[in-house]
Design a protein around this motif. Structure first.
Motif, mmCIF file in Angstrom:
data_model
loop_
_atom_site.group_PDB
_atom_site.id
_atom_site.type_symbol
_atom_site.label_atom_id
_atom_site.label_comp_id
_atom_site.label_asym_id
_atom_site.label_seq_id
_atom_site.Cartn_x
_atom_site.Cartn_y
_atom_site.Cartn_z
ATOM 1 N N VAL A 1 0.640 -0.991 -0.022
ATOM 2 C CA VAL A 1 0.243 0.255 0.134
ATOM 3 C C VAL A 1 0.962 1.265 -0.005
ATOM 4 O O VAL A 1 0.384 2.331 -0.909
ATOM 5 C CB VAL A 1 -0.979 -0.085 1.247
ATOM 6 N N GLN A 2 2.155 1.395 0.779
ATOM 7 C CA GLN A 2 2.927 2.308 0.798
ATOM 8 C C GLN A 2 3.485 2.597 -0.515
ATOM 9 O O GLN A 2 3.546 4.046 -0.949
ATOM 10 C CB GLN A 2 3.968 2.289 1.859
ATOM 11 N N MET B 1 -5.336 -0.709 -1.481
ATOM 12 C CA MET B 1 -5.909 -0.730 0.223
ATOM 13 C C MET B 1 -5.235 -1.850 0.391
ATOM 14 O O MET B 1 -5.189 -2.953 0.304
ATOM 15 C CB MET B 1 -7.305 -0.635 0.192
ATOM 16 N N MET B 2 -5.412 -1.716 2.108
ATOM 17 C CA MET B 2 -5.087 -2.991 2.966
ATOM 18 C C MET B 2 -5.962 -3.311 4.168
ATOM 19 O O MET B 2 -6.309 -2.387 4.631
ATOM 20 C CB MET B 2 -3.568 -2.749 3.665
ATOM 21 N N MET C 1 0.891 6.328 5.471
ATOM 22 C CA MET C 1 -0.227 5.715 4.898
ATOM 23 C C MET C 1 -1.510 6.500 5.270
ATOM 24 O O MET C 1 -1.459 7.337 6.525
ATOM 25 C CB MET C 1 -0.589 4.087 5.466
ATOM 26 N N ASP C 2 -2.426 6.597 4.431
ATOM 27 C CA ASP C 2 -3.771 7.225 4.988
ATOM 28 C C ASP C 2 -4.661 5.992 5.525
ATOM 29 O O ASP C 2 -4.102 5.071 5.233
ATOM 30 C CB ASP C 2 -4.380 7.856 3.567
ATOM 31 N N PHE C 3 -5.702 6.463 6.175
ATOM 32 C CA PHE C 3 -6.495 5.546 6.722
ATOM 33 C C PHE C 3 -7.991 6.040 6.607
ATOM 34 O O PHE C 3 -8.429 7.127 6.608
ATOM 35 C CB PHE C 3 -6.384 5.319 8.216
ATOM 36 N N ALA D 1 -9.109 -0.159 10.739
ATOM 37 C CA ALA D 1 -9.197 1.024 9.634
ATOM 38 C C ALA D 1 -8.958 0.393 8.458
ATOM 39 O O ALA D 1 -8.051 -0.643 8.306
ATOM 40 C CB ALA D 1 -8.812 2.116 9.926
ATOM 41 N N ILE D 2 -8.975 0.889 7.085
ATOM 42 C CA ILE D 2 -8.442 0.221 5.931
ATOM 43 C C ILE D 2 -7.034 1.200 5.646
ATOM 44 O O ILE D 2 -7.234 2.451 5.659
ATOM 45 C CB ILE D 2 -9.432 0.678 4.913
ATOM 46 N N GLY D 3 -5.980 0.767 5.379
ATOM 47 C CA GLY D 3 -4.910 1.413 4.996
ATOM 48 C C GLY D 3 -4.895 1.687 3.726
ATOM 49 O O GLY D 3 -5.461 0.984 2.708
ATOM 50 N N LEU D 4 -4.728 3.015 3.093
ATOM 51 C CA LEU D 4 -4.657 3.656 1.759
ATOM 52 C C LEU D 4 -3.395 4.181 1.456
ATOM 53 O O LEU D 4 -2.515 4.651 2.274
ATOM 54 C CB LEU D 4 -5.815 4.560 1.911
ATOM 55 N N THR D 5 -3.162 4.211 -0.040
ATOM 56 C CA THR D 5 -1.772 4.532 -0.198
ATOM 57 C C THR D 5 -2.099 6.404 -0.025
ATOM 58 O O THR D 5 -2.997 6.940 -0.548
ATOM 59 C CB THR D 5 -1.860 4.621 -2.170
#
Length: 283
Positions: free
Chosen positions: A114-115, A121-122, A136-138, A245-249
């Motif tokens: 993701v990074q 997403m993760m 990361m964004d969440f 939470a969902i990990g986001l790029t």
């Protein structure tokens, strides 16, 4: 007669000049119309791409996970990734009009995917921490995670206070590992007191084999592991509570906002809770 001819000649020249004047004004108006049209068309075209969602692969939403974390993610007999996170991801993909693709890898690899923008997403029972927020964004939280301690039934460890001086097994890269391996000043037990394993199953096997004295892991998978392995128990007092939470790029703001909006709708209409209830029965 000469006066008459002179007058007629003057009138002809006036009409000729007037005709030239009319002919000269028409070309100047036409280009004005022509130059206006092209400037308006591109303005309309530039607004359209702003609504598009850029994913790693066009038409697909790629989810990175570590499918060794039941009931949030695990594999069935055919090797398909199933579980709470898989079902939530599928519902998000459907709402956004994408095909869901799930890439199963080790936990650290999923974080990096993701990074580095190799996954969109993760979802992997992922907790929000300041260090992760830096890279990361969440999304908003969709579930509460409770870290617990697994021990053998004949263990002398009765509470978390008894973990001092013991050897603890954790899944590498998880918050359980990060917190437990932190310094005693920060509430941990130190790196030397913690053994990192690729997944929770391996950590539990090490506990059964007497290689570690306890395992710190999330309550969901802990319940599954204890139910499947005789001679283990979970300490009554939770070790720590946190939000999933969902990990986001980072930087893909339009897609991240769309994923979070879809998640919010799925929470509001009861879909997320229904998925959780499917895998975790009320106690």
């Amino acid at each position: 007669m000469k006066k008459f001819l002179a007058l007629m000649l003057a009138l002809v020249m006036v009409f000729a000049l007037a005709a030239c004047g009319d002919a000269g004004t028409e070309p100047t108006e036409a280009p004005a119309d022509d130059t206006t049209a092209p400037t308006e068309a591109p303005a309309d075209d530039t607004t359209e791409p702003e609504g598009e969602l850029a994913t790693v692969e066009e038409g697909k939403l790629i989810m990175a996970t570590n499918a060794a974390f039941p009931p949030y993610e695990m594999t069935d007999d055919e090797g398909n990734v199933i579980g709470i996170d898989a079902d939530i991801a599928a519902a998000i993909a459907e709402k956004l009009g994408f095909e869901l693709v799930i890439d199963d890898m080790d936990f650290d690899g999923a974080l990096l995917a993701v990074q580095q923008g190799k996954a969109d997403m993760m979802l992997a029972g992922l907790s929000v921490t300041p260090d992760r927020e830096a890279v990361m964004d969440f999304s908003d939280s969709y579930a509460t995670g409770v870290q617990v301690v697994i021990v053998t039934e004949d263990s002398d460890i009765a509470t978390a206070d008894d973990l001092e001086g013991k050897l603890i097994g954790c899944q590498r890269g998880t918050t359980g590992y990060l917190y437990a391996s932190d310094t005693p000043e920060n509430g941990g037990y130190g790196e030397d007191a913690v053994v990192a394993y690729d997944n929770g199953i391996t950590a539990v096997q090490a506990l059964q084999n007497g290689q570690v004295d306890a395992v710190i892991i999330d309550n969901g998978p802990a319940q599954e592991f204890v139910a499947a392995n005789a001679g283990l128990k979970i300490l009554e007092t939770p070790w720590v509570e946190e939000e999933y939470a969902i990990g986001l790029t980072k930087g893909n703001d339009a897609l991240n906002a769309a994923i979070n909006d879809a998640l919010a709708e799925l929470i509001a209409d009861g879909t997320v809770q229904s998925i959780i209830d499917t895998y975790i029965s009320a106690e």
